[in-house]
Write an enzyme that holds these catalytic residues in place. Structure first.
Site, mmCIF file in Angstrom:
data_model
loop_
_atom_site.group_PDB
_atom_site.id
_atom_site.type_symbol
_atom_site.label_atom_id
_atom_site.label_comp_id
_atom_site.label_asym_id
_atom_site.label_seq_id
_atom_site.Cartn_x
_atom_site.Cartn_y
_atom_site.Cartn_z
ATOM 1 N N ASN A 70 55.351 15.196 13.985
ATOM 2 C CA ASN A 70 54.680 16.088 13.029
ATOM 3 C C ASN A 70 53.244 15.627 12.915
ATOM 4 O OD1 ASN A 70 57.138 17.195 12.539
ATOM 5 N ND2 ASN A 70 57.319 16.499 10.415
ATOM 6 N N GLY A 71 52.318 16.571 12.841
ATOM 7 C CA GLY A 71 50.911 16.197 12.691
ATOM 8 C C GLY A 71 50.116 16.605 13.914
ATOM 9 N N HIS B 91 33.822 47.159 -9.466
ATOM 10 C CA HIS B 91 32.727 46.739 -8.585
ATOM 11 C C HIS B 91 33.116 46.831 -7.117
ATOM 12 C CE1 HIS B 91 30.467 45.532 -12.070
ATOM 13 N NE2 HIS B 91 31.526 44.867 -12.511
ATOM 14 N N ARG C 156 61.178 24.718 5.707
ATOM 15 C CA ARG C 156 59.793 24.291 5.793
ATOM 16 C C ARG C 156 58.949 25.226 6.653
ATOM 17 N NH1 ARG C 156 59.170 18.590 4.715
ATOM 18 N NH2 ARG C 156 57.470 18.535 6.177
ATOM 19 N N LYS D 6 56.383 25.678 4.307
ATOM 20 C CA LYS D 6 56.513 25.234 2.918
ATOM 21 C C LYS D 6 55.475 24.174 2.588
ATOM 22 C CE LYS D 6 58.445 24.796 -1.088
ATOM 23 N NZ LYS D 6 57.979 25.815 -2.050
ATOM 24 N N GLU E 54 48.448 35.038 -8.433
ATOM 25 C CA GLU E 54 49.757 34.511 -8.042
ATOM 26 C C GLU E 54 50.744 35.651 -7.757
ATOM 27 O OE1 GLU E 54 50.757 31.808 -7.014
ATOM 28 O OE2 GLU E 54 52.918 31.746 -7.300
ATOM 29 N N CYS F 253 56.379 21.505 10.563
ATOM 30 C CA CYS F 253 57.374 20.868 11.425
ATOM 31 C C CYS F 253 58.326 19.957 10.639
ATOM 32 C CB CYS F 253 56.687 20.022 12.474
ATOM 33 S SG CYS F 253 55.428 20.875 13.397
ATOM 34 N N TRP G 33 56.351 23.968 14.228
ATOM 35 C CA TRP G 33 55.461 25.032 13.759
ATOM 36 C C TRP G 33 54.202 24.880 14.589
ATOM 37 C CZ3 TRP G 33 50.760 25.768 11.059
ATOM 38 C CH2 TRP G 33 50.637 26.973 10.349
ATOM 39 N N LYS H 226 52.566 36.151 -4.159
ATOM 40 C CA LYS H 226 54.023 36.207 -3.981
ATOM 41 C C LYS H 226 54.395 37.424 -3.146
ATOM 42 C CE LYS H 226 55.025 33.041 -4.736
ATOM 43 N NZ LYS H 226 54.158 32.005 -4.964
ATOM 44 N N GLU I 47 53.310 37.042 0.565
ATOM 45 C CA GLU I 47 54.016 35.998 1.313
ATOM 46 C C GLU I 47 55.356 36.454 1.857
ATOM 47 O OE1 GLU I 47 53.223 31.611 -0.468
ATOM 48 O OE2 GLU I 47 54.035 33.028 -1.892
HETATM 49 C C1 G6P Z 1 51.846 26.379 1.506
HETATM 50 C C2 G6P Z 1 53.038 26.994 0.804
HETATM 51 C C3 G6P Z 1 52.608 27.506 -0.561
HETATM 52 C C4 G6P Z 1 51.987 26.381 -1.374
HETATM 53 C C5 G6P Z 1 50.818 25.724 -0.635
HETATM 54 C C6 G6P Z 1 50.385 24.440 -1.307
HETATM 55 O O1 G6P Z 1 50.938 27.352 1.840
HETATM 56 O O2 G6P Z 1 53.582 28.046 1.573
HETATM 57 O O3 G6P Z 1 53.744 28.000 -1.255
HETATM 58 O O4 G6P Z 1 51.550 26.874 -2.593
HETATM 59 O O5 G6P Z 1 51.218 25.375 0.701
HETATM 60 O O6 G6P Z 1 51.434 23.517 -1.229
HETATM 61 P P1 G6P Z 1 51.661 22.294 -2.192
HETATM 62 O O7 G6P Z 1 52.869 21.602 -1.668
HETATM 63 O O8 G6P Z 1 50.412 21.451 -2.075
HETATM 64 O O9 G6P Z 1 51.824 22.809 -3.570
#
Ligand code: G6P
Length: 612
Positions: free
Chosen positions: A99-100, A506, A27, A607, A483, A2, A73, A487, A490
């Site tokens: 937010n929260g 395995h 975000r 985000k 990673e 949010c 969100w 990517k 996502e």
């Molecule tokens: C969310 C984002 C990711 C990020 C993760 C941790 O899931 O979409 O891209 O890696 O949070 O976020 P941070 O701000 O703690 O690196």
């Protein structure tokens, strides 16, 4: 997650709030809304993109120079207009954005229903609006006091901005656990959950601390505790500028940020690497250097991309600093009753510095006696403010939801931290200087990789239709395989798994069918020959090999079609993740665009995840 933006001043609030909402879009959200106080309290909300809300507001503008706006969100209740923020009370014209999560909202709701309040949404936020309204007493402190009193009853996390029709010249904001920044302008204030919604208007800001409330009028502010004790906030200069949060010549922030990496990494290293002396200067750690050097265990934690970076950090700390190191998801660490021995250093890795699980794990470890350290990008964020020591990434604001330049920044900081510690333990000046020389060359090496953008796009086009991919690597490049898969998942919504290359036999090898893309990180490192064996195991079962390989390697093209190989310059294995990840970032970005997705606003993702 949010986003909050609120305004009080002399300008028309709506366009300003709308611009703020657009800056917060990255975000992640699913609905948006705005309330403005002019002659009365006006409110508009909409499900979907901010542009839907914008269309509605163009047809029926809200007039007034004080207002609040929000991107939601969903956490409590579905994605509907009724559940979108702002929420209102049913009596005196209170409107709130939040937010929260309020943990005790159910019992508060029962109490308020007993007192006759009628609820129209399923959210915890509406409960707060009603509670503030219930406690409002014009003769006794008005909105500010009502907010303080309400928040004393609340358990959970919040960043809020509240207005009330009865006090059309007041905006009240408060925080606990979710970030909130106040921008101080000339006879105006902008309150936001993120500096990006403020920077176009002012660079003078202060952060609210947990359990603080701020009452703003057009030309004054007062910050206090929930018990109404005044506190004086520290006003500071924002270190970001507008250009950093605008697209410039790029179509997407993700692509812009991938291409920014040579420069962002130069900033990460600036003034920190003294190659001639073989030493690394990390100002935020210096005071705790002895704790680090004498540490018996380094525990690294994070979520998502930050976790993958922490995993590389684990290898670097063991390899270069020779300290036992362990990595764990923060969401697991916080509830697992971990053994934190004397001499444990906890390293919390986070781009935003606000991830709820990472913050909680950090606090847990700290309570148990660990020395805590942050590897964080956002200056002044909650994690940065909660640790004993820390190193900022300095990569600038990261807007793309899929983290790219923050990941390489985290790897770079991790490498510097391992050298900083290793040099004080067993590493010689010469070995340190050699690795530092390579670190300094990383930006130009990445520039060379970026030149392959067109051919990487062609690879993405060849395989973008495949729904299942594997990413495989060994040693330092196992986290990079994770990673790379993350990517792709996502932003392109392709199912991808990252794993240690040897693990494939395995179980996952059963998945291989004709033409399934398997991306191998096959740089020239100590496990190169083993990776070649794993490549053959996949290839002989019909898998299609895409490889990241070291320039000059003639062997790899016997296993993978030359047009499916991405080349990286020669680099020592411990530093190789800084390079091997770059083609995988480009691959994911192109695959998503080819599949027609908005890479900066992937579905369901946020985000910064400030809830559990
Ligand atoms: C969310 C984002 C990711 C990020 C993760 C941790 O899931 O979409 O891209 O890696 O949070 O976020 P941070 O701000 O703690 O690196």
């Amino acid at each position: 997650m949010c986003g909050i933006v609120a305004y009080i001043g002399h300008k028309n609030a709506q366009p300003l709030l709308m611009e703020g909402l657009k800056r917060l879009e990255y975000r992640g959200y699913d609905s948006a809304g705005m309330a403005v106080i002019g002659d009365d309290l006006q409110m508009t909300r909409a499900v979907g993109r901010v542009s839907v809300l914008e269309d509605l507001l163009e047809r029926e503008p809200l007039t007034g120079s004080i207002g609040i706006a929000h991107t939601r969100w969903a956490t409590h209740g579905e994605v509907t207009e009724a559940n979108a923020h702002p929420h209102r009370d049913d009596r005196i014209g209170v409107a709130i954005i939040h937010n929260g999560t309020i943990e005790n909202y159910a019992s508060l709701k029962t109490y308020l229903q007993e007192r006759g309040h009628e609820f129209v949404s399923e959210t915890d936020t509406e409960v707060l609006a009603m509670l503030i309204s219930e406690l409002y007493d014009e003769a006794n402190g008005g909105l500010e006091t009502a907010v303080q009193s309400a928040l004393r009853e609340v358990r959970g996390a919040y960043a809020i901005a509240v207005v009330c029709e009865k006090e059309p010249g007041t905006l009240v904001a408060a925080r606990k656990g979710s970030p909130l920044i106040v921008g101080v302008g000339d006879k105006e204030f902008i309150v936001a959950s993120d500096a990006s919604a403020i920077v176009a208007h002012t660079t003078q800001v202060f952060e609210l601390d947990d359990y603080q409330v701020c009452k703003l009028t057009e030309d004054s502010f007062r910050t206090s505790t929930l018990e109404n004790i005044s506190v004086t906030p520290q006003i500071r200069q924002l270190e970001i500028d507008l250009e950093q949060i605008e697209l410039g010549d790029f179509d997407t922030f993700m692509m812009k940020e991938i291409f920014e990496q040579p420069d962002s990494l130069r900033r990460t290293m600036l003034g920190r690497i003294k190659r001639d002396e073989g030493s690394v200067v990390l100002g935020g750690v210096l005071k705790f250097a002895r704790d680090l050097v004498r540490a018996r265990q380094v525990l690294l934690t994070g979520q998502g991309t930050a976790y993958n970076a922490a995993m590389v950090g684990q290898y670097l700390m063991e390899d270069l600093a020779k300290i036992p190191a362990k990595v764990e998801y923060a969401s697991e660490l916080r509830y697992r009753n971990p053994i934190i021995q004397d001499g444990t250093v906890l390293v919390a890795v986070s781009q935003s510095g606000e991830t709820a699980d990472t913050l909680a794990a950090l606090r847990e470890a700290r309570e148990r006696g660990a020395m805590t350290m942050g590897v964080v990008n956002v200056v002044g964020s909650s994690i940065a403010r909660s640790t004993d020591a820390g190193v900022y990434l300095r990569v600038g604001p990261e807007i793309g939801v899929a983290s790219t330049k923050a990941f390489t920044g985290q790897l770079m900081v991790m490498a510097m931290l391992a050298l900083f510690t290793g040099r004080r333990r067993f590493l010689s000046v010469e070995s340190c200087a050699e690795l530092m020389g390579e670190l300094e060359r990383v930006p130009e090496m990445i520039e060379r990789i970026l030149e392959q953008n067109d051919s990487i796009r062609e690879v993405a086009a060849r395989y973008a239709e495949r729904e299942n991919w594997l990413f495989l690597g060994r040693g330092y490049n196992y986290p990079v395989a994770m990673e790379g898969a993350l990517k792709l998942k996502e932003i392109s919504y392709i199912h991808a798994e990252g794993m240690p290359a040897a693990e494939i036999k395995h179980g996952p090898i059963a998945l291989i069918n004709d033409g399934m893309p398997a991306v191998f990180i096959a740089n020239k490192g100590p496990q190169y020959d083993k990776v070649m064996l794993n490549i053959e195991q996949v290839k002989s079962r019909g898998g299609r090999i895409i490889a990241v390989a070291t320039e000059g390697d003639t062997e790899i093209t016997k296993h993978a079609a030359p047009e499916d190989v991405f080349w990286i310059p020669q680099i020592s294995d411990p530093l190789s993740p800084l390079l091997t990840v770059v083609p995988l970032q480009l691959l994911a970005c192109h695959a998503a665009m080819i599949r027609g997705h908005d890479v900066d606003k992937p579905r369901n993702l946020a985000k910064s995840v400030t809830v559990e």
